[in-house]
Design an enzyme around this catalytic site. Structure first.
Site, PDB file in Angstrom:
ATOM      1  N   LEU A  82       2.403  -6.664  40.780  1.00 37.40           N
ATOM      2  CA  LEU A  82       2.090  -6.304  42.167  1.00 37.40           C
ATOM      3  C   LEU A  82       0.857  -7.100  42.602  1.00 37.40           C
ATOM      4  O   LEU A  82      -0.119  -7.192  41.849  1.00 37.40           O
ATOM      5  CB  LEU A  82       1.791  -4.806  42.278  1.00 37.40           C
ATOM      6  CG  LEU A  82       1.571  -4.361  43.717  1.00 37.40           C
ATOM      7  CD1 LEU A  82       2.883  -4.303  44.478  1.00 37.40           C
ATOM      8  CD2 LEU A  82       0.879  -3.015  43.777  1.00 37.40           C
ATOM      9  N   LYS A 111       6.368  -3.009  46.303  1.00 41.74           N
ATOM     10  CA  LYS A 111       5.809  -1.690  45.965  1.00 41.74           C
ATOM     11  C   LYS A 111       6.871  -0.631  46.265  1.00 41.74           C
ATOM     12  O   LYS A 111       6.796   0.077  47.279  1.00 41.74           O
ATOM     13  CB  LYS A 111       4.505  -1.451  46.733  1.00 41.74           C
ATOM     14  CG  LYS A 111       3.591  -0.445  46.040  1.00 41.74           C
ATOM     15  CD  LYS A 111       2.164  -0.582  46.497  1.00 41.74           C
ATOM     16  CE  LYS A 111       1.262   0.528  45.967  1.00 41.74           C
ATOM     17  NZ  LYS A 111       1.162   0.637  44.530  1.00 41.74           N
ATOM     18  N   GLU A 133       0.329  -6.706  33.641  1.00 41.43           N
ATOM     19  CA  GLU A 133      -0.638  -5.874  34.382  1.00 41.43           C
ATOM     20  C   GLU A 133      -0.659  -4.483  33.768  1.00 41.43           C
ATOM     21  O   GLU A 133      -0.044  -4.251  32.718  1.00 41.43           O
ATOM     22  CB  GLU A 133      -0.267  -5.837  35.873  1.00 41.43           C
ATOM     23  CG  GLU A 133       1.106  -5.250  36.146  1.00 41.43           C
ATOM     24  CD  GLU A 133       1.478  -5.172  37.626  1.00 41.43           C
ATOM     25  OE1 GLU A 133       0.571  -5.161  38.485  1.00 41.43           O
ATOM     26  OE2 GLU A 133       2.683  -5.103  37.921  1.00 41.43           O
ATOM     27  N   TYR A 164       6.124   2.338  49.256  1.00 46.61           N
ATOM     28  CA  TYR A 164       4.961   3.195  49.478  1.00 46.61           C
ATOM     29  C   TYR A 164       3.684   2.376  49.423  1.00 46.61           C
ATOM     30  O   TYR A 164       3.690   1.216  48.995  1.00 46.61           O
ATOM     31  CB  TYR A 164       4.911   4.326  48.438  1.00 46.61           C
ATOM     32  CG  TYR A 164       4.469   3.891  47.052  1.00 46.61           C
ATOM     33  CD1 TYR A 164       5.299   3.136  46.235  1.00 46.61           C
ATOM     34  CD2 TYR A 164       3.198   4.211  46.568  1.00 46.61           C
ATOM     35  CE1 TYR A 164       4.887   2.727  44.968  1.00 46.61           C
ATOM     36  CE2 TYR A 164       2.784   3.817  45.300  1.00 46.61           C
ATOM     37  CZ  TYR A 164       3.625   3.075  44.509  1.00 46.61           C
ATOM     38  OH  TYR A 164       3.216   2.661  43.270  1.00 46.61           O
TER      39      TYR A 164
HETATM   40  N1  PDD Z   1      -0.901   1.478  42.145  1.00 43.56           N
HETATM   41  N2  PDD Z   1      -0.130  -2.963  39.859  1.00 43.56           N
HETATM   42  C1  PDD Z   1       0.641  -1.864  39.938  1.00 43.56           C
HETATM   43  C2  PDD Z   1       1.905  -1.823  39.151  1.00 43.56           C
HETATM   44  C3  PDD Z   1       0.257  -0.795  40.764  1.00 43.56           C
HETATM   45  O1  PDD Z   1       1.031   0.281  40.859  1.00 43.56           O
HETATM   46  C4  PDD Z   1      -0.975  -0.874  41.476  1.00 43.56           C
HETATM   47  C5  PDD Z   1      -1.444   0.220  42.381  1.00 43.56           C
HETATM   48  C6  PDD Z   1      -1.758  -2.039  41.336  1.00 43.56           C
HETATM   49  C7  PDD Z   1      -3.057  -2.219  42.051  1.00 43.56           C
HETATM   50  O2  PDD Z   1      -2.859  -2.473  43.413  1.00 43.56           O
HETATM   51  P1  PDD Z   1      -3.948  -2.060  44.509  1.00 43.56           P
HETATM   52  O3  PDD Z   1      -5.218  -2.736  44.120  1.00 43.56           O
HETATM   53  O4  PDD Z   1      -3.381  -2.594  45.766  1.00 43.56           O
HETATM   54  O5  PDD Z   1      -4.066  -0.573  44.468  1.00 43.56           O
HETATM   55  C8  PDD Z   1      -1.289  -3.065  40.533  1.00 43.56           C
HETATM   56  C9  PDD Z   1      -1.156   2.581  43.024  1.00 43.56           C
HETATM   57  C10 PDD Z   1      -2.587   2.919  43.157  1.00 43.56           C
HETATM   58  C11 PDD Z   1      -0.283   3.746  42.611  1.00 43.56           C
HETATM   59  O6  PDD Z   1       0.906   3.526  42.405  1.00 43.56           O
HETATM   60  O7  PDD Z   1      -0.779   4.872  42.504  1.00 43.56           O
END
Ligand code: PDD
Length: 279
Positions: free
Chosen positions: A201, A145, A177, A30
């Site tokens: 991620l 992801k 993270e 996703y």
């Molecule tokens: N999550 N690390 C994890 C584990 C994440 O799930 C996310 C984002 C990020 C940040 O990535 P980005 O800057 O590309 O949004 C880091 C999304 C927002 C979610 O699962 O809702």
């Protein structure tokens, strides 16, 4: 016949196939994109990460960037969000087939998505948030992801139950993270964040912040650090599509640095706001 939530149905009658592998195995991927005033932020970066996640899991991904972007904008428009701040979710599962762990032949990937209004978290961006330190129990391919989010779901829930906004995860003392965000700390004027390997991620907001830090001549170390280093940080902040550049002012009730939002994170917030056309 399938049994779904109290009803007997034929697969043809269901919108989501009861044996969709996303549903049975979390066998899918996703992306969550930010929409600012009707415009999708960092589309190409999200598309590239989507394609990479698919390739790593050997899920067919037949959509070009412009095809998927058109669908994404239709989602925005059909939900009345053409001038709104919103969130856009897209997912692709490997497809539906009689349940077996290995990949069945001839799978047709299933794309679905939604979009809804979501305001920027302005009060939290201004005041900062509390975090809770928790063990990272996720699998070893956090760079993908994928829909398998139970490790993140459980951590976020535990953080919430401790009165925190987000979890800070660690593996045997090494900070990785957040549950749905990346983490940076500031120490003696330098930024530290976990390297983008299989344990985190590769966040798109993280990447934007790394570029902004370079423009602002802030030294950056993409290095793993431990919970002790975290406890001694001058500043800390999460980055992510929904949280933007979110100051962390306390961890497990202990203040980060002065306990107030620091100067480096403020500078990065201003630079970030400029990238979304609000600077
Ligand atoms: N999550 N690390 C994890 C584990 C994440 O799930 C996310 C984002 C990020 C940040 O990535 P980005 O800057 O590309 O949004 C880091 C999304 C927002 C979610 O699962 O809702």
């Amino acid at each position: 016949m399938y049994f779904v939530d109290g009803r007997w149905v034929d697969a043809a009658e269901t919108l989501i196939h009861p044996e969709d592998r996303g549903y049975l195995f979390g066998d899918g991927i996703y992306e969550v994109c930010r929409v600012y005033q009707g415009k999708i932020y960092q589309w190409e970066a999200h598309y590239q990460r989507f394609v990479r996640s698919a390739a790593e899991l050997r899920i067919a991904f037949p959509w070009t960037s412009s095809e998927l972007q058109s669908t994404a904008y239709e989602l925005v428009e059909k939900n009345g969000l053409a001038a709104e701040d919103a969130i856009l979710y897209l997912q692709v599962t490997r497809g539906a087939a009689p349940r077996t762990h290995d990949f069945p032949e001839g799978m047709k990937p299933v794309l679905s998505g939604f979009a809804r209004k979501m305001a920027r978290p302005l009060a939290q961006l201004e005041n900062g948030v509390a975090a809770a330190l928790l063990p990272d129990i996720r699998w070893l391919r956090c760079d993908i992801k994928s829909l398998n989010l139970l490790g993140a779901v459980m951590a976020k829930q535990q953080a919430k139950e401790r009165g925190a906004f987000e979890a800070i995860l660690h593996r045997d003392g090494t900070v990785t993270e957040g549950s749905a965000s990346n983490l940076f700390v500031v120490k003696d004027g330098a930024l530290y964040t976990h390297p983008a390997n299989h344990l985190i991620l590769r966040g798109i907001t993280r990447q934007v912040v790394l570029e902004l830090a370079a423009q602002l001549s802030l030294p950056v170390r993409e290095e793993a650090f431990d919970t002790q280093f975290l406890a001694q940080a001058d500043e800390a902040f999460f980055t992510g599509t929904t949280v933007e550049v979110m100051p962390v002012v306390s961890i497990d009730g202990q203040p980060v640095g002065s306990g107030r939002v620091g100067a480096v994170v403020r500078k990065l917030q201003e630079a970030f706001a400029a990238t979304i056309g609000l600077g």
